[in-house]
Design an enzyme around this catalytic site. Structure first.
Site, PDB file in Angstrom:
ATOM      1  CG  ASN A 243      -0.151  -0.068   2.512  1.00  0.00           C
ATOM      2  OD1 ASN A 243       0.621   0.831   2.812  1.00  0.00           O
ATOM      3  ND2 ASN A 243      -0.311  -1.148   3.282  1.00  0.00           N
TER       4      ASN A 243
ATOM      5  CE  LYS B  41       9.014 -10.932 -14.467  1.00  0.00           C
ATOM      6  NZ  LYS B  41       9.672 -10.204 -15.530  1.00  0.00           N
TER       7      LYS B  41
ATOM      8  CG  PHE C  43      -2.601   5.237  13.458  1.00  0.00           C
ATOM      9  CD1 PHE C  43      -1.662   5.105  14.467  1.00  0.00           C
ATOM     10  CD2 PHE C  43      -2.774   6.488  12.878  1.00  0.00           C
ATOM     11  CE1 PHE C  43      -0.906   6.190  14.888  1.00  0.00           C
ATOM     12  CE2 PHE C  43      -2.027   7.575  13.281  1.00  0.00           C
ATOM     13  CZ  PHE C  43      -1.092   7.435  14.281  1.00  0.00           C
TER      14      PHE C  43
ATOM     15  CE  LYS D 149      -7.169  -4.717  14.590  1.00  0.00           C
ATOM     16  NZ  LYS D 149      -6.221  -4.645  13.491  1.00  0.00           N
TER      17      LYS D 149
END
Ligand code: PMT
Length: 403
Positions: free
Chosen positions: A208, A287, A321, A339
């Site tokens: 990300n 690959k 977060f 959590k």
């Protein structure tokens, strides 16, 4: 921030003296009041007028110059400054300071001050490695001087090696580290930052856009406030913050292992990393070729690091977060409960100026059984400062209730 801080910048005679102009200008931009003193040799490399124009203050160049405002200016300024910074600092000045020699304005002012002194050496590698210079640096460190490291690279003399003046940003970071109020001494803060990568084959991965800026800001703020900081970082281009123990990782599993190794004796955990939730069920050793026609991937869940820590939590304050694009508060609340967190910092990553990659963020801080704190657009450094204020409140509240 260096707002209202009074800094005396001492510049000695080396080729890196030109970088001191940039340093003085950046100190001013951060709100400091800057006075500059040049040694006689420094004036051969840079003109006093440059610093006068950048700082708006007269520049000191000579002990007995009738133009400096007072005859005892070295004592007077030495008494009034919050910090003295010698950048670049030559082997000659290091030697004089180690021996207590005061034969010019700058060396006299250093002897006369009780303010912290930061020495940023810059010289040729052989000079830097010379035992006399190393011995002098050790003596200065033992007497409480703050020593900046030197950088490695091309030197003005054509050689390559240790001895370059560190980057201006690193000097500014060290100044802020020295001057910050130390309200987290003796606390161990574990921070995670950046993305993780889950490889499909040796050249492709799922990840990300996290840059690491939010987590690095938290680590920097905690170090400035006197904490012992361990920063577990996924791949990031950012320079390591000064004074933190940086552990680089790539995958979620590596991040989990690094975090657990430092979890038991941590007082605080701040989990700003954007951990990839899914990886390939098997990473191919070579690959994947187009002709193989692979069009589907079987994914498996990566370990939830924060949830694992939430289950093992003892004394730790856990801060998570939540990166959301809708129902920010509801989703953050669910994560905080699931959590077992003490605080969760919710950011709507679809909002302009918030979330991934930007220098700013817009967050809401949720606490168990407490009101939601909504913050406006702030720099990530400012957000980090507010998170640590909240953490400190929790630590103090917990300790007071135990007493
Ligand atoms: O790095 P920047 O470019 O500065 O961007 C900052 C940021 C957007 C990455 C940061 O502000 C942020 O929101 N970080 C958390 C991103 C995230 O993964 O959110 P989440 O809602 O998916 O996860 C919730 C919490 O669980 C997070 O604290 C996360 O670190 C943690 N988690 C998630 C998944 C997982 N497998 N393990 C975890 O520990």
């Amino acid at each position: 921030m260096l707002r209202w801080k009074r800094i005396l910048l001492g510049v000695t005679g080396g080729i890196a003296a030109y970088k001191a102009a940039d340093l003085s200008s950046k100190m001013m931009k951060l709100g400091a009041e800057v006075r500059v003193a040049l040694t006689r040799h420094a004036t051969e490399f840079v003109a006093p007028l440059t610093f006068q124009a950048l700082t708006g203050n007269p520049v000191i160049t000579d002990m007995f110059d009738p133009r400096t405002e007072q005859t005892m200016s070295h004592i007077d300024l030495a008494r009034r400054v919050d910090i003295m910074v010698l950048a670049p600092c030559t082997a000659n000045m290091i030697g004089k300071l180690a021996a207590g020699i005061a034969d010019d304005w700058l060396s006299t002012a250093v002897l006369a001050t009780r303010a912290p002194v930061l020495i940023c050496p810059a010289m040729n590698t052989r000079m830097f490695e010379n035992q006399v210079v190393q011995g002098n640096l050790t003596r200065l460190a033992a007497r409480g001087f703050h020593l900046a490291p030197t950088g490695v690279g091309d030197l003005a003399c054509g050689e390559k090696g240790q001895g370059r003046l560190i980057e201006v940003e690193q000097i500014l970071e060290m100044i802020q580290l020295i001057l910050a109020e130390k309200d987290l001494p003796g606390r161990k803060v574990l921070v995670t930052a950046g993305p993780t990568r889950e490889y499909l084959d040796p050249v492709r991965f799922i990840s990300n856009p996290s840059s690491g800026k939010m987590g690095y800001a938290c680590a920097r703020a905690a170090a400035r406030r006197g904490a012992e900081v361990v920063l577990v970082s996924g791949p990031s281009r950012l320079a390591p913050p000064v004074g933190v123990n940086l552990i680089r990782v790539s995958s979620g599993r590596e991040m989990l292992e690094a975090c657990l190794a430092h979890f038991d004796d941590a007082d605080v955990v701040i989990k700003a990393a954007a951990v990839v939730d899914y990886g390939s069920s098997q990473t191919r050793p070579h690959k994947i070729k187009k002709h193989e026609g692979v069009t589907t991937l079987e994914l498996v869940k990566t370990p939830d690091i924060l949830e694992t820590m939430g289950q093992r939590k003892k004394q730790q304050i856990l801060v998570g977060f939540a990166a959301e694009t809708q129902k920010l508060v509801e989703h953050a609340q669910v994560k905080m409960d699931k959590k077992n967190l003490d605080l969760i910092v919710a950011n709507d990553v679809a909002q302009e100026g918030a979330g991934f990659e930007s220098d700013t963020n817009i967050v809401k801080i949720l606490q168990r059984h407490g009101p939601i704190q909504e913050l406006p657009l702030l720099t990530k450094d400012e957000v980090a400062g507010i998170i640590l204020d909240r953490v400190l409140d929790l630590l103090q509240h917990r300790e007071a209730s135990k007493a």
